[in-house]
Design an enzyme around this catalytic site. Structure first.
Site, PDB file in Angstrom:
ATOM      1  N   LEU A 188      44.808  30.288  40.841  1.00 14.49           N
ATOM      2  CA  LEU A 188      45.306  31.309  39.655  1.00 14.49           C
ATOM      3  C   LEU A 188      44.702  31.382  38.499  1.00 14.49           C
ATOM      4  O   LEU A 188      44.483  32.463  37.787  1.00 14.49           O
ATOM      5  CB  LEU A 188      46.834  30.847  39.590  1.00 14.49           C
ATOM      6  CG  LEU A 188      47.821  31.839  39.123  1.00 14.49           C
ATOM      7  CD1 LEU A 188      47.775  33.005  40.164  1.00 14.49           C
ATOM      8  CD2 LEU A 188      49.066  31.338  38.876  1.00 14.49           C
ATOM      9  N   HIS A 189      44.222  30.025  38.068  1.00 13.02           N
ATOM     10  CA  HIS A 189      43.363  30.153  36.641  1.00 13.02           C
ATOM     11  C   HIS A 189      42.179  30.802  36.637  1.00 13.02           C
ATOM     12  O   HIS A 189      41.619  30.955  35.540  1.00 13.02           O
ATOM     13  CB  HIS A 189      43.698  28.616  36.246  1.00 13.02           C
ATOM     14  CG  HIS A 189      42.727  27.630  37.166  1.00 13.02           C
ATOM     15  ND1 HIS A 189      41.924  28.043  38.039  1.00 13.02           N
ATOM     16  CD2 HIS A 189      42.741  26.271  37.057  1.00 13.02           C
ATOM     17  CE1 HIS A 189      41.246  27.249  38.576  1.00 13.02           C
ATOM     18  NE2 HIS A 189      41.591  25.952  38.191  1.00 13.02           N
TER      19      HIS A 189
END
Ligand SMILES: C[S@@+](CC[C@H](N)C(=O)[O-])C[C@H]1O[C@@H](n2cnc3c(N)ncnc32)[C@H](O)[C@@H]1O
Length: 374
Positions: A281-282
């Site tokens: 996600l990051h």
């Protein structure tokens, strides 16, 4: 209504004026109780100033093979110098710098060994690979103001390495060059997998799909610890090809299904009662990250769960790792940002998950965990 922001800004401004005053600093350095706080603040300020030099000492240990040399210790500086192809003065300067950082230790006169931190680095090929990889980060950070002003419009050393990040921003073509980053990720994966395995039970999970699972290192760790699990690996076609073979070899082909695809464009395979997103996600900006969560939510039956594990922002006691280190790393990479558990939970709610909570991990520098239920 009370304006708390105005009260807080007023208080911070007053506090900063006091902290900046030489008279206050002089007084604080002498008061017994305050002295300890003042000293730790001063040491912290110096570490901020000197951090680049510290990381270059570590880099010299790794790139010069000094951890391996010291593993053969105790050893004298002259032999270290010969093996590192440098002068004895050069070797001593590095050994002494490492001693201050607990990378090396002088057990007796000219008897050099690994220090406490050195023993940890020496035993860990994955961390050493990460240190080598940071050569690219340092190149990109050479002029941080220029890097920020370019606003991610131009390719960087890191965007070229993470070919998918470069391609997202038009900075490079996504080609078949996925094996270098996949190997780097696999080498450091056990840190993340250990955190997840220590904080999450897979006892009630039957089928686990790792989205962006790379060469399968996370599934290999979880699948070994929980032998009842059926495993699915979703990643770009050139990546799952290797990952599937690695997993089939380690855990048996009958337990593994591979799903080549693009998680932004293709549907996420259905029928899994848990999906994991590990260090994914990051990597992505808010809009595509939200799109990915929406895509995963659409694949899940009610009650199925999504597990997110990655280094997160604003974790108490580990703040610099989040927004300082990963903030700049991901900026240089050209895509993504570290998010706090609260931000991730808000995105999960927006994607339609019925509940989401963060789970504490022992070492948040490796990963924090958020779990959501569809
Ligand atoms: C930072 S790595 C993390 C790998 C692994 N989860 C881990 O923690 O070791 C990101 C992974 O996402 C995959 N990836 C990136 N963009 C993708 C996309 N659009 N569709 C599918 N996989 C993608 C990459 O190939 C890579 O394996």
């Amino acid at each position: 209504m009370i304006d708390w922001t105005a009260i807080r800004t007023g208080w911070i401004a007053r506090r900063n004026r006091v902290f900046a005053s030489p008279r206050f600093q002089h007084w604080a350095a002498r008061l017994p109780l305050i002295r300890r706080i003042a000293r730790s603040r001063a040491d912290g300020a110096f570490d901020l100033l000197a951090g680049f030099a510290y990381s270059q000492v570590l880099r010299a240990f790794v790139e010069g093979g000094l951890f391996d040399i010291l593993e053969d210790g105790p050893i004298g500086a002259a032999e270290v110098a010969a093996r590192m192809e440098m002068s004895e003065d050069g070797a001593l300067t590095l050994l002494r710098a490492g001693r201050a950082l607990m990378l090396s230790e002088e057990a007796g006169p000219d008897r050099w060994m690994l220090g406490e931190q050195g023993a940890v680095f020496a035993a860990n090929a994955g961390v050493q690979a990460m240190v080598r990889h940071h050569r690219l980060l340092y190149a990109d950070l050479e002029d941080p103001i220029a890097l920020l002003r370019r606003d991610r419009r131009e390719p960087t050393a890191l965007s070229r390495f993470w070919t998918y990040a470069g391609a997202l921003h038009g900075a490079g073509e996504r080609g078949a060059q996925t094996s270098e980053y996949s190997k780097l990720m696999a080498a450091s994966q056990h840190f993340v997998a250990d955190e997840v395995l220590a904080s999450v039970s897979f006892g009630k999970v039957t089928r686990l799909l790792d989205v962006g699972g790379g060469h399968g290192a996370f599934l290999k760790a979880v699948g070994s610890a929980w032998p009842h699990l059926q495993l699915g690996l979703f990643d770009l076609p050139e990546v799952v090809e290797t990952g599937g073979a690695v997993l089939a070899g380690a855990l048996g082909a009958e337990r593994v299904t591979t799903h080549p695809g693009n998680f932004f464009k293709d549907s996420i395979p259905e029928g899994y009662d848990m999906v994991s997103l590990v260090r994914i996600l990051h990597d992505h900006d808010d809009a595509p990250a939200q799109g990915l969560l929406d895509n995963i939510r659409a694949s899940l039956a009610p009650g199925a769960r999504l597990l997110i594990a990655e280094p997160m922002a604003r974790i108490s006691g580990t703040e610099p790792m989040g927004e300082a280190f990963f903030g700049l790393y991901l900026w240089a990479m050209g895509s993504g940002r570290p998010r706090s558990p609260a931000e991730i939970i808000a995105m999960l709610k927006k994607a339609g998950f019925s509940s989401a909570r963060s789970i504490a991990t022992a070492q948040p520098v490796n990963a924090s965990v958020v779990i959501a239920r569809a």
